[in-house]
Motif scaffolding. Structure first.
Motif, mmCIF file in Angstrom:
data_model
loop_
_atom_site.group_PDB
_atom_site.id
_atom_site.type_symbol
_atom_site.label_atom_id
_atom_site.label_comp_id
_atom_site.label_asym_id
_atom_site.label_seq_id
_atom_site.Cartn_x
_atom_site.Cartn_y
_atom_site.Cartn_z
ATOM 1 N N HIS A 192 7.219 -3.554 -2.437
ATOM 2 C CA HIS A 192 7.556 -4.091 -1.129
ATOM 3 C C HIS A 192 8.579 -5.208 -1.297
ATOM 4 O O HIS A 192 8.698 -5.809 -2.370
ATOM 5 C CB HIS A 192 6.305 -4.649 -0.450
ATOM 6 C CG HIS A 192 5.473 -3.614 0.240
ATOM 7 N ND1 HIS A 192 5.813 -3.093 1.467
ATOM 8 C CD2 HIS A 192 4.316 -3.013 -0.126
ATOM 9 C CE1 HIS A 192 4.898 -2.211 1.833
ATOM 10 N NE2 HIS A 192 3.982 -2.130 0.889
ATOM 11 N N PRO A 193 9.312 -5.552 -0.239
ATOM 12 C CA PRO A 193 10.238 -6.687 -0.319
ATOM 13 C C PRO A 193 9.489 -7.985 -0.608
ATOM 14 O O PRO A 193 8.306 -8.134 -0.270
ATOM 15 C CB PRO A 193 10.883 -6.715 1.073
ATOM 16 C CG PRO A 193 10.673 -5.352 1.635
ATOM 17 C CD PRO A 193 9.383 -4.865 1.065
ATOM 18 N N PHE A 200 3.122 -4.060 -3.777
ATOM 19 C CA PHE A 200 3.447 -2.651 -3.962
ATOM 20 C C PHE A 200 2.749 -1.806 -2.903
ATOM 21 O O PHE A 200 1.693 -2.186 -2.385
ATOM 22 C CB PHE A 200 2.983 -2.159 -5.353
ATOM 23 C CG PHE A 200 3.760 -2.739 -6.504
ATOM 24 C CD1 PHE A 200 4.919 -2.121 -6.957
ATOM 25 C CD2 PHE A 200 3.336 -3.895 -7.129
ATOM 26 C CE1 PHE A 200 5.634 -2.643 -8.018
ATOM 27 C CE2 PHE A 200 4.043 -4.430 -8.192
ATOM 28 C CZ PHE A 200 5.196 -3.810 -8.638
ATOM 29 N N GLU A 201 3.352 -0.668 -2.607
ATOM 30 C CA GLU A 201 2.720 0.378 -1.799
ATOM 31 C C GLU A 201 2.340 1.514 -2.749
ATOM 32 O O GLU A 201 3.119 1.899 -3.621
ATOM 33 C CB GLU A 201 3.670 0.909 -0.729
ATOM 34 C CG GLU A 201 3.038 1.879 0.248
ATOM 35 C CD GLU A 201 2.093 1.210 1.240
ATOM 36 O OE1 GLU A 201 1.127 1.876 1.671
ATOM 37 O OE2 GLU A 201 2.330 0.027 1.593
ATOM 38 N N VAL A 202 1.123 2.037 -2.577
ATOM 39 C CA VAL A 202 0.622 3.088 -3.457
ATOM 40 C C VAL A 202 0.133 4.261 -2.613
ATOM 41 O O VAL A 202 -0.454 4.069 -1.540
ATOM 42 C CB VAL A 202 -0.534 2.561 -4.342
ATOM 43 C CG1 VAL A 202 -1.197 3.688 -5.127
ATOM 44 C CG2 VAL A 202 -0.026 1.474 -5.298
ATOM 45 N N ARG A 203 0.388 5.470 -3.092
ATOM 46 C CA ARG A 203 -0.194 6.668 -2.491
ATOM 47 C C ARG A 203 -0.768 7.540 -3.598
ATOM 48 O O ARG A 203 -0.252 7.536 -4.728
ATOM 49 C CB ARG A 203 0.846 7.440 -1.681
ATOM 50 C CG ARG A 203 1.317 6.665 -0.452
ATOM 51 C CD ARG A 203 2.395 7.401 0.317
ATOM 52 N NE ARG A 203 1.862 8.592 0.974
ATOM 53 C CZ ARG A 203 2.632 9.473 1.628
ATOM 54 N NH1 ARG A 203 3.950 9.289 1.672
ATOM 55 N NH2 ARG A 203 2.092 10.519 2.228
ATOM 56 N N ALA A 204 -1.835 8.276 -3.273
ATOM 57 C CA ALA A 204 -2.546 9.082 -4.264
ATOM 58 C C ALA A 204 -2.781 10.473 -3.712
ATOM 59 O O ALA A 204 -3.340 10.635 -2.627
ATOM 60 C CB ALA A 204 -3.883 8.426 -4.613
ATOM 61 N N TYR A 239 -1.344 -9.342 -8.553
ATOM 62 C CA TYR A 239 -0.650 -8.848 -7.365
ATOM 63 C C TYR A 239 -1.624 -8.085 -6.483
ATOM 64 O O TYR A 239 -2.747 -7.770 -6.889
ATOM 65 C CB TYR A 239 0.557 -7.990 -7.740
ATOM 66 C CG TYR A 239 0.260 -6.652 -8.376
ATOM 67 C CD1 TYR A 239 0.047 -5.502 -7.596
ATOM 68 C CD2 TYR A 239 0.220 -6.504 -9.760
ATOM 69 C CE1 TYR A 239 -0.200 -4.275 -8.174
ATOM 70 C CE2 TYR A 239 -0.032 -5.275 -10.348
ATOM 71 C CZ TYR A 239 -0.241 -4.161 -9.553
ATOM 72 O OH TYR A 239 -0.503 -2.941 -10.134
ATOM 73 N N VAL A 240 -1.168 -7.787 -5.273
ATOM 74 C CA VAL A 240 -1.952 -7.003 -4.319
ATOM 75 C C VAL A 240 -1.184 -5.723 -4.010
ATOM 76 O O VAL A 240 0.032 -5.755 -3.783
ATOM 77 C CB VAL A 240 -2.204 -7.789 -3.011
ATOM 78 C CG1 VAL A 240 -2.946 -6.920 -1.993
ATOM 79 C CG2 VAL A 240 -2.989 -9.061 -3.300
#
Length: 278
Positions: A192-193, A200-204, A239-240
């Motif tokens: 993310h900015p 961060f953006e995460v996809r699974a 981080y998140v």
């Protein structure tokens, strides 16, 4: 009759995380009964709390998807620990719960209301071969050049992780499940900015046996991604990660490295309690 809980994990607000069904006092259930009940709940995972066989463990956990048993999974670990504690159990060590599961002993520590698990060692790590990388890009319907980096990150489900240039690129992915081939669990991550509430953006995307599905919020994948990104200098030591955005969820996974150990933290909400007859 036995106690039953359904816990929403990686969220502070029910029902915007990832639910796990937890069956208490499951020692006398057979594997067939557990698998059948997991299929009935139709959740990504259902867990069963049993008496430990290892003297250092507080309980033993078996984890089932609708199609198979897993040696380890992240959000079921945190959700089951929350259900076990909420049932009035007292761990052997103050501030820590030790879970015995197929992956061995997993320590869960308490930090206020938040629970953290110690990420288990990877079963498979290392770079992704170029042919596999091309196949992954095709399955995700992105150009190979859009992949910043990729890494095997398997701690049980078979994860392979792909780093993209941005969170927006992650959110735009529309996978072609028919092209996943031998890949059973694919994670996608992008930053993310600066100044965003998540780094961060995460996809699974995971094979549930008869079909692929997108998992709302995934502890095991985030653990494995942190074990890759932090040592590689691609992420800070704390981080998140956000996950579940495209599914209408508000998952937040907290990652932290202490003394070389990756810890995965999340808030949990006890959404449903009751009894069942199995």
């Amino acid at each position: 009759m036995r106690a039953f809980s359904q816990v929403d994990v990686f969220t502070t607000e029910f029902p915007y995380g990832n639910p796990v069904a937890v069956v208490h006092d499951a020692d006398n259930l057979t594997t067939k009964q557990m698998a059948a009940f997991a299929r009935w709940t139709n959740l990504s995972e259902t867990t069963f709390l049993l008496s430990p066989s290892h003297p250092a463990a507080d309980y033993r956990l078996r984890i089932f998807t609708i199609s198979r048993e897993l040696p380890f999974a992240g959000h079921p670990t945190l959700g089951s620990a929350r259900a076990w504690l909420a049932a009035g159990h007292i761990p052997q060590r103050t501030g820590e719960v030790v879970q015995e599961c197929g992956a061995g002993l997993v320590t869960v520590r308490r930090d206020g209301a938040r629970l953290w698990f110690a990420a288990p060692p990877l079963l498979r790590g290392g770079p992704v071969a170029s042919a596999d990388l091309r196949a992954l890009a095709a399955a995700l319907r992105i150009e190979s050049e859009a992949v910043v980096a990729a890494q095997w990150a398997d701690n049980g489900p078979g994860w392979v992780a792909v780093l993209l240039a941005s969170a927006d690129a992650v959110l735009a992915v529309e996978p072609d499940y028919a092209r996943f081939g031998d890949f059973t669990a694919v994670g996608v991550v992008g930053p993310h900015p600066a100044g965003s509430d998540a780094a961060f953006e995460v996809r699974a995307f995971i094979d549930e046996g008869s079909r692929f599905e997108e998992d709302p919020v995934t502890g095991s994948l985030n653990a494995a991604i942190a074990q890759w990104l932090i040592p590689a200098g691609l992420a800070p030591a704390q981080y998140v990660a956000a996950q579940g955005t495209v599914l209408g969820r508000q998952g937040r996974v907290h990652l932290s490295q202490h003394g070389g150990q990756i810890w995965v933290g999340g808030d949990t909400v006890l959404g449903i309690t009751g009894h069942l007859e199995v």
